[in-house]
Motif scaffolding. Structure first.
Motif, PDB file in Angstrom:
ATOM      1  N   LEU A  70     -35.104  56.660  57.585  1.00 53.31           N
ATOM      2  CA  LEU A  70     -36.415  56.775  57.498  1.00 53.31           C
ATOM      3  C   LEU A  70     -36.954  57.598  56.140  1.00 53.31           C
ATOM      4  O   LEU A  70     -35.993  58.437  55.860  1.00 53.31           O
ATOM      5  CB  LEU A  70     -37.058  57.423  58.762  1.00 53.31           C
ATOM      6  N   ASP A  71     -38.023  57.208  55.880  1.00 53.94           N
ATOM      7  CA  ASP A  71     -38.700  58.049  54.889  1.00 53.94           C
ATOM      8  C   ASP A  71     -40.020  58.461  55.209  1.00 53.94           C
ATOM      9  O   ASP A  71     -40.835  57.623  55.674  1.00 53.94           O
ATOM     10  CB  ASP A  71     -38.606  57.142  53.404  1.00 53.94           C
ATOM     11  N   MET A  72     -40.149  59.891  55.046  1.00 49.12           N
ATOM     12  CA  MET A  72     -41.477  60.232  55.438  1.00 49.12           C
ATOM     13  C   MET A  72     -42.236  61.139  54.768  1.00 49.12           C
ATOM     14  O   MET A  72     -41.566  61.898  53.902  1.00 49.12           O
ATOM     15  CB  MET A  72     -41.036  61.237  56.985  1.00 49.12           C
ATOM     16  N   VAL A 105     -39.844  56.947  67.659  1.00 45.91           N
ATOM     17  CA  VAL A 105     -39.124  55.926  67.220  1.00 45.91           C
ATOM     18  C   VAL A 105     -37.405  55.681  67.610  1.00 45.91           C
ATOM     19  O   VAL A 105     -36.846  56.737  67.766  1.00 45.91           O
ATOM     20  CB  VAL A 105     -38.834  56.071  65.546  1.00 45.91           C
ATOM     21  N   SER A 106     -37.085  54.564  67.911  1.00 48.07           N
ATOM     22  CA  SER A 106     -35.810  54.286  68.431  1.00 48.07           C
ATOM     23  C   SER A 106     -34.599  54.912  67.636  1.00 48.07           C
ATOM     24  O   SER A 106     -34.771  55.174  66.397  1.00 48.07           O
ATOM     25  CB  SER A 106     -35.499  52.838  68.814  1.00 48.07           C
ATOM     26  N   ALA A 116     -41.147  48.510  56.563  1.00 48.63           N
ATOM     27  CA  ALA A 116     -42.552  48.719  57.002  1.00 48.63           C
ATOM     28  C   ALA A 116     -42.845  49.992  57.002  1.00 48.63           C
ATOM     29  O   ALA A 116     -41.894  51.035  57.086  1.00 48.63           O
ATOM     30  CB  ALA A 116     -42.415  48.277  58.554  1.00 48.63           C
ATOM     31  N   VAL A 117     -43.963  50.259  57.104  1.00 48.86           N
ATOM     32  CA  VAL A 117     -44.767  51.692  57.002  1.00 48.86           C
ATOM     33  C   VAL A 117     -45.749  51.860  58.286  1.00 48.86           C
ATOM     34  O   VAL A 117     -46.528  50.766  58.453  1.00 48.86           O
ATOM     35  CB  VAL A 117     -45.523  51.791  55.820  1.00 48.86           C
ATOM     36  N   ARG A 128     -41.980  55.603  57.030  1.00 51.45           N
ATOM     37  CA  ARG A 128     -41.224  54.314  56.460  1.00 51.45           C
ATOM     38  C   ARG A 128     -40.007  54.024  56.880  1.00 51.45           C
ATOM     39  O   ARG A 128     -39.132  54.843  56.761  1.00 51.45           O
ATOM     40  CB  ARG A 128     -41.475  54.228  55.095  1.00 51.45           C
ATOM     41  N   ARG A 129     -39.667  52.760  57.288  1.00 49.20           N
ATOM     42  CA  ARG A 129     -38.018  52.448  57.745  1.00 49.20           C
ATOM     43  C   ARG A 129     -37.535  52.003  56.227  1.00 49.20           C
ATOM     44  O   ARG A 129     -38.338  51.044  55.664  1.00 49.20           O
ATOM     45  CB  ARG A 129     -38.112  51.280  58.607  1.00 49.20           C
TER      46      ARG A 129
END
Length: 406
Positions: A193-195, A284-285, A341-342, A400-401
């Protein structure tokens, strides 16, 4: 006789102006206390002047500022309301004059050790509430008259207003420090993930009730929270801290976000009655492929997947936290999170504008959200919705994945 009366009136006016001039308004509370005490010693021709502020929890007066009685402040002298000279003033909220000081009239040994002969004290009041006592004393016998009492009451009023400003500044500093400690200084580094996040205060004091949180659960699920506590200032910041801690605790024992928000609703309704709070809790899984979420009076997040425009997640909104309505919360909504996806979570300050329906702001937000690095999404959204001069607090959390490696 007329000339003598005019001279007395002119002198009284000079004395009043000496404690109300504009230069005093530029001093901070501590310096203003000292300056007022210096001036009142000169104007009333007294040897000592002191301010004792009320400790409401202890119901004691605490020596805070003094001239001629500095030892009283250094020793942190305290006296209970109702005891001795200052305590009697606090209890009756009326001026008290002692023309001949005796051991039975005062309980502060410092006053007796100095050899004070006469004392005058008045209560310090703000909006009718006692905040302290101001008193002056002389080393020679003195008969304080009505003019002396009125002048000291005027000084007490100025000192009370200064203390109110000091208390406000202390509350502001404490609230700001508390709020900053509650917002993550740095988002966690989560594989896959990107946060990124933004917080912009919309209140002039820089302190609001919007907040966000990110935490990893023992199960490997990632918790995302964004919320809004009604109001501003220290009370909102304190409640925000309680809500944040409680939700983290419930997240550890609940399998889904709806269950955690149900427990949080009960907690707020019982312990924070009258405080309205909205919150969105998403999970989030561990494999980052899906998101479970539930919302309590909070706007749904916007999801943008590669090749499609950003759209609000179709989640049913339950009532806000802390209301009297407590129907069972709906089961969580689950959506997929494809590679690239975001997901954009936000508070209403991002999309609400005066004289504009909220649908306009939501449409601007959805149009601005496109699959891209999280920091880039934050910048794009902030520009698109015109968040440089917000009318309300703004909190935004972007997840963002990461795209699947080729």
């Amino acid at each position: 006789m007329a000339d003598r009366g005019q001279i007395q009136d002119d002198e009284r006016l000079r004395r009043i102006e000496a404690v109300t001039d504009a230069t005093l308004s530029r001093l901070d509370a501590a310096d203003l206390f000292d300056e007022l005490l210096d001036r009142v010693r000169d104007l009333l021709d007294v040897d000592t002047a002191a301010i004792l502020l009320l400790d409401t929890h202890a119901q004691q007066l605490v020596a805070t500022a003094a001239r001629g009685l500095e030892e009283e402040v250094r020793q942190g002298f305290r006296v209970s309301v109702g005891r001795g000279f200052a305590g009697r003033i606090a209890l009756t909220r009326q001026p008290v004059v002692i023309e001949e000081v005796t051991a039975g009239a005062v309980v502060n040994p410092i006053l007796l050790a100095m050899g004070l002969r006469s004392l005058l004290g008045v209560p310090m009041l703000v909006r009718g509430e006692l905040i302290g006592v101001l008193h002056v004393g002389t080393l020679r016998p003195r008969r304080f008259d009505a003019d002396d009492v009125r002048l000291l009451e005027l000084v007490a009023d100025r000192a009370s207003q200064a203390n109110l400003a000091r208390a406000h500044n202390l509350d502001h500093t404490a609230a700001l420090a508390l709020q900053r400690s509650l917002l993550p200084a740095q988002l966690p580094d989560v594989p896959g993930l990107d946060m990124a996040a933004r917080y912009v205060p919309g209140h002039v004091a820089g302190i609001g009730g919007d907040w966000y949180d990110v935490f990893t659960l023992p199960s490997g699920w990632l918790g995302l929270v964004i919320g809004d506590v009604s109001g501003h200032g220290l009370q909102s910041a304190v409640i925000m801290g309680r809500v944040r801690s409680a939700l983290r605790a419930y997240a550890l024992v609940c399998d889904g976000p709806a269950e955690a928000l149900t427990l949080l609703d009960r907690k707020i309704g019982h312990f924070e009655a009258g405080i309205l709070t909205t919150a969105l809790y998403a999970m989030v899984s561990p494999d980052r492929t899906r998101v479970r979420l539930s919302t309590a009076g909070h706007l749904p997040p916007v999801l943008a997947v590669p090749g499609l425009p950003g759209t609000p997640v179709p989640v049913r909104v339950d009532p806000p936290l802390g209301t009297s309505r407590r129907p069972p919360r709906r089961q969580h909504t689950e959506v997929g999170l494809p590679p690239g996806a975001v997901l954009v979570c936000f508070t209403d300050g991002l999309v609400e504008r005066r004289r504009e329906v909220i649908d306009v702001g939501l449409a601007k937000l959805a149009e601005a959200v496109r699959p891209a690095p999280a920091e880039e999404v934050c910048d794009t959204v902030m520009r698109a919705v015109g968040a440089e001069q917000p009318t309300d607090d703004i909190a935004m959390l972007v997840v963002r994945r990461l795209p699947t490696p080729p």
